[in-house]
Design a protein around this motif. Structure first.
Motif, PDB file in Angstrom:
ATOM      1  N   THR A 125      -1.266   4.064  17.793  1.00 27.53           N
ATOM      2  CA  THR A 125      -1.566   3.236  18.951  1.00 27.53           C
ATOM      3  C   THR A 125      -1.653   4.119  20.196  1.00 27.53           C
ATOM      4  OG1 THR A 125       0.796   2.825  19.133  1.00 27.53           O
ATOM      5  CG2 THR A 125      -0.500   1.167  17.992  1.00 27.53           C
ATOM      6  N   GLY A 126      -2.251   3.596  21.251  1.00 32.28           N
ATOM      7  CA  GLY A 126      -2.423   4.379  22.470  1.00 32.28           C
ATOM      8  C   GLY A 126      -1.907   3.648  23.676  1.00 32.28           C
ATOM      9  N   GLY A 127      -2.766   3.476  24.686  1.00 30.22           N
ATOM     10  CA  GLY A 127      -2.334   2.884  25.949  1.00 30.22           C
ATOM     11  C   GLY A 127      -1.894   1.443  25.852  1.00 30.22           C
ATOM     12  N   TYR A 128      -2.224   0.771  24.748  1.00 29.23           N
ATOM     13  CA  TYR A 128      -1.848  -0.636  24.587  1.00 29.23           C
ATOM     14  C   TYR A 128      -0.645  -0.807  23.667  1.00 29.23           C
ATOM     15  CZ  TYR A 128      -6.269  -1.556  26.879  1.00 29.23           C
ATOM     16  OH  TYR A 128      -7.307  -1.581  27.783  1.00 29.23           O
ATOM     17  N   THR A 129       0.083   0.260  23.440  1.00 31.64           N
ATOM     18  CA  THR A 129       1.245   0.188  22.558  1.00 31.64           C
ATOM     19  C   THR A 129       2.273  -0.810  23.084  1.00 31.64           C
ATOM     20  OG1 THR A 129       0.986   2.462  21.828  1.00 31.64           O
ATOM     21  CG2 THR A 129       3.173   1.503  21.601  1.00 31.64           C
ATOM     22  N   GLY A 130       2.728  -1.675  22.203  1.00 36.00           N
ATOM     23  CA  GLY A 130       3.739  -2.658  22.552  1.00 36.00           C
ATOM     24  C   GLY A 130       5.136  -2.142  22.283  1.00 36.00           C
TER      25      GLY A 130
ATOM     26  N   CYS B  59       0.860  -1.185   0.000  1.00 38.73           N
ATOM     27  CA  CYS B  59       0.000   0.000   0.000  1.00 38.73           C
ATOM     28  C   CYS B  59       0.890   1.226   0.000  1.00 38.73           C
ATOM     29  CB  CYS B  59      -0.940   0.003   1.202  1.00 38.73           C
ATOM     30  SG  CYS B  59      -0.103   0.076   2.805  1.00 38.73           S
ATOM     31  N   ASP B  60       0.287   2.367  -0.219  1.00 39.09           N
ATOM     32  CA  ASP B  60       1.040   3.616  -0.131  1.00 39.09           C
ATOM     33  C   ASP B  60       1.286   3.993   1.319  1.00 39.09           C
ATOM     34  OD1 ASP B  60       1.904   6.331  -1.537  1.00 39.09           O
ATOM     35  OD2 ASP B  60       0.697   6.834   0.225  1.00 39.09           O
ATOM     36  N   THR B  61       0.216   3.888   2.157  1.00 43.04           N
ATOM     37  CA  THR B  61       0.316   4.297   3.555  1.00 43.04           C
ATOM     38  C   THR B  61      -0.288   3.221   4.440  1.00 43.04           C
ATOM     39  OG1 THR B  61       0.106   6.629   2.919  1.00 43.04           O
ATOM     40  CG2 THR B  61      -0.241   6.085   5.243  1.00 43.04           C
ATOM     41  N   LEU B  62       0.478   2.811   5.441  1.00 43.94           N
ATOM     42  CA  LEU B  62       0.014   1.819   6.406  1.00 43.94           C
ATOM     43  C   LEU B  62      -0.255   2.510   7.735  1.00 43.94           C
ATOM     44  CD1 LEU B  62      -0.466  -1.130   7.349  1.00 43.94           C
ATOM     45  CD2 LEU B  62       1.970  -1.217   7.934  1.00 43.94           C
ATOM     46  N   ILE B  63      -1.426   2.279   8.292  1.00 45.25           N
ATOM     47  CA  ILE B  63      -1.807   2.804   9.602  1.00 45.25           C
ATOM     48  C   ILE B  63      -1.753   1.652  10.592  1.00 45.25           C
ATOM     49  CG2 ILE B  63      -3.519   4.097  10.907  1.00 45.25           C
ATOM     50  CD1 ILE B  63      -2.662   5.561   8.382  1.00 45.25           C
ATOM     51  N   ILE B  64      -1.086   1.851  11.727  1.00 44.70           N
ATOM     52  CA  ILE B  64      -1.028   0.830  12.770  1.00 44.70           C
ATOM     53  C   ILE B  64      -1.822   1.344  13.968  1.00 44.70           C
ATOM     54  CG2 ILE B  64       0.457  -0.519  14.295  1.00 44.70           C
ATOM     55  CD1 ILE B  64       2.627  -0.383  12.199  1.00 44.70           C
ATOM     56  N   GLY B  65      -2.990   0.743  14.190  1.00 45.87           N
ATOM     57  CA  GLY B  65      -3.871   1.148  15.284  1.00 45.87           C
ATOM     58  C   GLY B  65      -5.254   1.502  14.789  1.00 45.87           C
TER      59      GLY B  65
ATOM     60  N   ALA C 276      10.515   1.416  20.239  1.00 49.71           N
ATOM     61  CA  ALA C 276      10.858   1.735  21.629  1.00 49.71           C
ATOM     62  C   ALA C 276      10.696   3.217  21.938  1.00 49.71           C
ATOM     63  CB  ALA C 276      12.289   1.292  21.914  1.00 49.71           C
ATOM     64  N   ARG C 277      11.087   4.069  21.014  1.00 50.39           N
ATOM     65  CA  ARG C 277      11.006   5.509  21.253  1.00 50.39           C
ATOM     66  C   ARG C 277       9.562   5.940  21.489  1.00 50.39           C
ATOM     67  NH1 ARG C 277      12.180  10.288  16.861  1.00 50.39           N
ATOM     68  NH2 ARG C 277      11.851  12.047  18.260  1.00 50.39           N
ATOM     69  N   LEU C 278       8.647   5.336  20.753  1.00 51.42           N
ATOM     70  CA  LEU C 278       7.239   5.676  20.903  1.00 51.42           C
ATOM     71  C   LEU C 278       6.706   5.206  22.243  1.00 51.42           C
ATOM     72  CD1 LEU C 278       4.925   6.972  19.269  1.00 51.42           C
ATOM     73  CD2 LEU C 278       4.332   4.668  18.485  1.00 51.42           C
ATOM     74  N   ARG C 279       7.024   3.967  22.604  1.00 53.09           N
ATOM     75  CA  ARG C 279       6.500   3.420  23.854  1.00 53.09           C
ATOM     76  C   ARG C 279       7.033   4.175  25.066  1.00 53.09           C
ATOM     77  NH1 ARG C 279       6.579  -2.929  25.830  1.00 53.09           N
ATOM     78  NH2 ARG C 279       4.968  -2.683  27.409  1.00 53.09           N
ATOM     79  N   ARG C 280       8.271   4.649  24.996  1.00 56.28           N
ATOM     80  CA  ARG C 280       8.858   5.364  26.134  1.00 56.28           C
ATOM     81  C   ARG C 280       8.297   6.767  26.306  1.00 56.28           C
ATOM     82  NH1 ARG C 280      13.980   3.357  24.089  1.00 56.28           N
ATOM     83  NH2 ARG C 280      14.325   5.442  23.217  1.00 56.28           N
ATOM     84  N   SER C 281       7.559   7.249  25.300  1.00 59.46           N
ATOM     85  CA  SER C 281       7.190   8.664  25.293  1.00 59.46           C
ATOM     86  C   SER C 281       5.888   8.964  26.032  1.00 59.46           C
ATOM     87  CB  SER C 281       7.073   9.167  23.853  1.00 59.46           C
ATOM     88  OG  SER C 281       5.963   8.573  23.204  1.00 59.46           O
ATOM     89  N   TYR C 282       5.162   7.943  26.460  1.00 58.52           N
ATOM     90  CA  TYR C 282       3.949   8.226  27.220  1.00 58.52           C
ATOM     91  C   TYR C 282       3.684   7.127  28.230  1.00 58.52           C
ATOM     92  CZ  TYR C 282       1.992   5.471  23.323  1.00 58.52           C
ATOM     93  OH  TYR C 282       1.756   4.526  22.362  1.00 58.52           O
TER      94      TYR C 282
END
Length: 426
Positions: free
Chosen positions: A234-239, A27-33, A243-249
């Motif tokens: 993704t939100g509160g259930y981010t795996g 695809c052109d753009t993949l959304i995760i969540g 790593a940078r994303l999960r550490r940020s909230y």
């Protein structure tokens, strides 16, 4: 969320299941969540003819986006003063206007897609649990002057004619805001994305990813996606995928309960169809559902998931201490869920690296803010605007890990104590 059979699952209009990703696709753009931010981004891209795919680890609207209080009203989890101190007065003004725009975006989407199952109901009241009407009047005047946004001031007598409780004093009513069934809204977005040619995969958790090349690759247990761009929503259930994303909230748990059917008893306490939120930090929020037959009541936060049954008892104590006439009203269901909060209490909207975007940390901000975040990302990807840059000062700063969770819990307890003393003085 913890929900064997919550109100939202029981009343969702469309229970169609979508297959998991199987095999390889592009695809052109993949959304995760598959929450509100991801679905809004995907919808706007699909409307523009972009080839888009969306991966959801569970089912559409599984997390906080689909099982929240359903409030759609302007504002953020932190105050306008704190935002202005970070970005300046002019940028803060533009940011608040985005939250107003988000309300209209959700309203217009309901209208344009004829999402009657979202059951939008106008009116949200923000009530004080202490005597402070002058401050509310100043705030209403400010909203009128700076944004042309009208709020209705209600004195104590007017409030108590609608909410039959001695705990409440003055209020501001927002007639432009509304509340709705969020899960039905989200599932309607998913149907529209598919109608426009987008692909939505459920039970398709991303397990590994390669994001550094021109072509991005994301792998699930059943397949893989090659894409030019990736957006993490993704939100509160981010795996641990990034790593940078999960550490940020921080994942913060919140709790909701649903009462039994008792319309006559409920009407003795609550004489309005407006949704209600009080002025405390992580205070109570509630609304009547199913034509006034039940109360959906939420509140409380913890830094780790607790027993929904135990928290339901606390929520019920809040309800009956506010409305003693509801002491015989039983709780039928209770559930908990994780929201994502950044250290700066603002959404995180932007680009992590070339062609890798994020739109997260919407805990406490309301459905309109999450929706406008997805719209801003889509505008950036389509080359329509760079309005997402207004949120650049609220970046992916480290949230503090375990120490951050402990600090958040201590801060919440401190704010609870301040609320308690202020209400005692009233």
């Amino acid at each position: 969320m913890t929900y064997p059979d919550t109100y939202y699952r029981r009343t969702m209009a469309n229970s169609a299941e979508r297959p998991p990703l199987s095999g390889a696709t592009e695809c052109d753009t993949l959304i995760i969540g598959g929450g509100l931010a991801g679905l809004t981004t995907a919808l706007q891209l699909a409307r523009a003819g972009v080839s888009v795919a969306l991966l959801e680890a569970e089912s559409i609207g599984f997390g906080a986006s689909g099982r929240n209080g359903g409030f759609v009203s302007p504002g953020f989890a932190t105050g306008g003063g704190a935002i202005a101190r970070t970005v300046g007065k002019d940028a803060a003004h533009k940011i608040h206007r985005l939250s107003i725009e988000g309300v209209e975006f959700v309203r217009n989407t309901i209208r344009d897609l004829d999402i009657s199952d979202a059951q939008p109901q106008p009116g949200i009241m923000s009530v004080l649990r202490y005597d402070g009407g002058d401050g509310l009047k100043r705030h209403a005047d400010q909203m009128r002057r700076e944004y042309g946004y009208e709020l209705e001031y209600l004195g104590t007598d007017a409030v108590r004619s609608r909410l039959h409780s001695k705990r409440y004093f003055q209020a501001l009513r927002d007639p432009n805001a509304f509340h709705m069934h969020p899960l039905n809204y989200l599932r309607a977005l998913a149907r529209e994305i598919e109608r426009l040619g987008g692909r939505v995969y459920e039970n398709s958790a991303a397990t590994t990813c390669e994001l550094d090349g021109v072509e991005k690759r994301v792998v699930t247990t059943g397949g893989k996606v090659n894409s030019r761009r990736v957006v993490f929503t993704t939100g509160g259930y981010t795996g641990p995928l990034v790593a940078r994303l999960r550490r940020s909230y921080l994942p913060i748990a919140t709790y909701v309960m649903l009462t039994e059917e008792a319309p006559d008893l409920i009407s003795e306490a609550i004489s309005t169809r407006d949704a209600i939120g009080d002025n405390r930090r992580a205070g109570d929020y509630y609304r009547l559902v199913e034509d006034g037959k039940r109360i959906l009541w939420g509140g409380r936060i913890t830094t780790r998931a607790a027993s929904p049954a135990a928290l339901a008892r606390e929520l019920r104590r809040e309800m009956t201490s506010t409305y003693p006439q509801l002491k015989e009203l039983r709780t039928e269901l209770a559930w908990s869920g994780l929201m994502s909060y950044a250290r700066h209490l603002m959404p995180q909207i932007g680009q992590m690296q070339p062609d890798v975007w994020h739109c997260t940390a919407f805990g406490g901000h309301g459905l309109n803010t999450t929706a406008i975040g997805g719209k801003l990302i889509a505008e950036a990807l389509l080359g329509q605007s760079d309005r997402y840059k207004l949120f650049e000062p609220f970046g992916l700063a480290w949230a503090g890990g375990i120490a951050g969770l402990a600090t958040a819990q201590l801060t919440y307890w401190k704010l609870q104590a301040q609320d308690w003393w202020r209400e005692r003085a009233a």
